[in-house]
Design a protein around this motif. Structure first.
Motif, PDB file in Angstrom:
ATOM      1  N   UNK A 176       0.773  -1.176  -0.084  1.00 57.67           N
ATOM      2  CA  UNK A 176       0.047   0.025  -0.008  1.00 57.67           C
ATOM      3  C   UNK A 176       0.770   1.249   0.037  1.00 57.67           C
ATOM      4  N   UNK A 177       1.913   1.225   0.659  1.00 52.47           N
ATOM      5  CA  UNK A 177       2.882   2.339   0.873  1.00 52.47           C
ATOM      6  C   UNK A 177       3.695   2.251  -0.245  1.00 52.47           C
ATOM      7  N   UNK A 178       4.389   1.498  -0.739  1.00 54.90           N
ATOM      8  CA  UNK A 178       5.189   1.387  -1.885  1.00 54.90           C
ATOM      9  C   UNK A 178       4.621   0.389  -3.096  1.00 54.90           C
ATOM     10  N   UNK A 179       3.753   0.754  -3.683  1.00 58.81           N
ATOM     11  CA  UNK A 179       3.285  -0.200  -4.805  1.00 58.81           C
ATOM     12  C   UNK A 179       4.210  -0.471  -5.800  1.00 58.81           C
ATOM     13  N   UNK A 180       5.314   0.161  -6.260  1.00 59.59           N
ATOM     14  CA  UNK A 180       6.207  -0.384  -6.945  1.00 59.59           C
ATOM     15  C   UNK A 180       6.977  -1.495  -6.154  1.00 59.59           C
ATOM     16  N   UNK A 181       6.828  -1.986  -5.289  1.00 58.97           N
ATOM     17  CA  UNK A 181       7.539  -3.233  -4.615  1.00 58.97           C
ATOM     18  C   UNK A 181       6.623  -4.466  -5.142  1.00 58.97           C
ATOM     19  N   UNK A 182       5.470  -4.380  -5.653  1.00 63.96           N
ATOM     20  CA  UNK A 182       4.825  -5.460  -6.208  1.00 63.96           C
ATOM     21  C   UNK A 182       5.661  -6.139  -7.167  1.00 63.96           C
ATOM     22  N   UNK A 183       5.777  -7.839  -7.026  1.00 63.09           N
ATOM     23  CA  UNK A 183       6.394  -8.315  -8.357  1.00 63.09           C
ATOM     24  C   UNK A 183       5.095  -8.042  -9.517  1.00 63.09           C
ATOM     25  N   UNK A 184       5.630  -7.989 -10.578  1.00 67.70           N
ATOM     26  CA  UNK A 184       5.014  -7.681 -11.787  1.00 67.70           C
ATOM     27  C   UNK A 184       5.250  -8.493 -12.925  1.00 67.70           C
ATOM     28  N   UNK A 185       4.164  -8.481 -13.785  1.00 73.08           N
ATOM     29  CA  UNK A 185       2.605  -8.048 -13.590  1.00 73.08           C
ATOM     30  C   UNK A 185       2.023  -9.191 -12.824  1.00 73.08           C
ATOM     31  N   UNK A 186       0.858  -8.572 -12.153  1.00 76.38           N
ATOM     32  CA  UNK A 186      -0.344  -9.293 -11.498  1.00 76.38           C
ATOM     33  C   UNK A 186      -1.210  -9.385 -12.398  1.00 76.38           C
ATOM     34  N   UNK A 187      -1.860 -10.320 -12.864  1.00 74.48           N
ATOM     35  CA  UNK A 187      -2.808 -10.556 -13.961  1.00 74.48           C
ATOM     36  C   UNK A 187      -4.036 -11.133 -13.371  1.00 74.48           C
ATOM     37  N   UNK A 188      -5.017 -10.407 -13.648  1.00 77.95           N
ATOM     38  CA  UNK A 188      -6.422 -11.103 -13.192  1.00 77.95           C
ATOM     39  C   UNK A 188      -7.155 -11.317 -14.447  1.00 77.95           C
ATOM     40  N   UNK A 189      -7.312 -12.541 -14.428  1.00 82.70           N
ATOM     41  CA  UNK A 189      -8.111 -13.051 -15.889  1.00 82.70           C
ATOM     42  C   UNK A 189      -9.460 -13.727 -15.186  1.00 82.70           C
ATOM     43  N   UNK A 190     -10.499 -13.320 -15.301  1.00 83.96           N
ATOM     44  CA  UNK A 190     -11.874 -13.793 -14.596  1.00 83.96           C
ATOM     45  C   UNK A 190     -11.539 -13.438 -13.053  1.00 83.96           C
ATOM     46  N   UNK A 191     -11.630 -14.962 -12.428  1.00 84.99           N
ATOM     47  CA  UNK A 191     -11.569 -14.892 -11.063  1.00 84.99           C
ATOM     48  C   UNK A 191     -10.382 -15.337 -10.558  1.00 84.99           C
TER      49      UNK A 191
END
Length: 106
Positions: free
Chosen positions: A73-88
């Motif tokens: 939440x504080x540092x969004x660039x810390x997220x491993x990328x990409x996070x893909x949402x396909x349906x559920x």
């Protein structure tokens, strides 16, 4: 389909090129919806945090020991990328195997 990442991230660009129907959501600008982040944290746990990033190296030991969801939440660039949402379903990272799994989920 949504791809959560950074518009200037090479890996996110590769994913977007392979998935032209997807929408890119820049995590620095748009963030990740709370329900998606909760599902991703439950599914991937600490793997959701990119410990090889410059942002991670700049954090203090106390910050690194914190809750991964709060760190993201504080540092969004810390997220491993990409996070893909396909349906559920959610997918993390971009490899040939991930591409096959995403396409199978469609």
């Amino acid at each position: 389909m949504e791809v959560f990442g950074l518009k200037n991230c090479d890996t996110c660009r590769k994913a977007m090129k392979a998935l032209p129907e997807a929408q890119l959501r820049d995590v620095r600008i748009d963030g990740v919806p709370a329900d998606v982040m909760a599902q991703a944290h439950a599914q991937f746990g600490n793997k959701l945090v990119n410990t090889r990033s410059t942002t991670w190296r700049g954090l203090s030991e106390i910050e690194r020991a914190g809750d991964p969801a709060e760190l993201l939440k504080t540092h969004p660039a810390l997220m491993k990328r990409p996070l893909i949402k396909a349906g559920d379903r959610l997918f993390l990272g971009w490899t040939a195997q991930t591409e096959e799994e995403v396409r199978a989920a469609l």
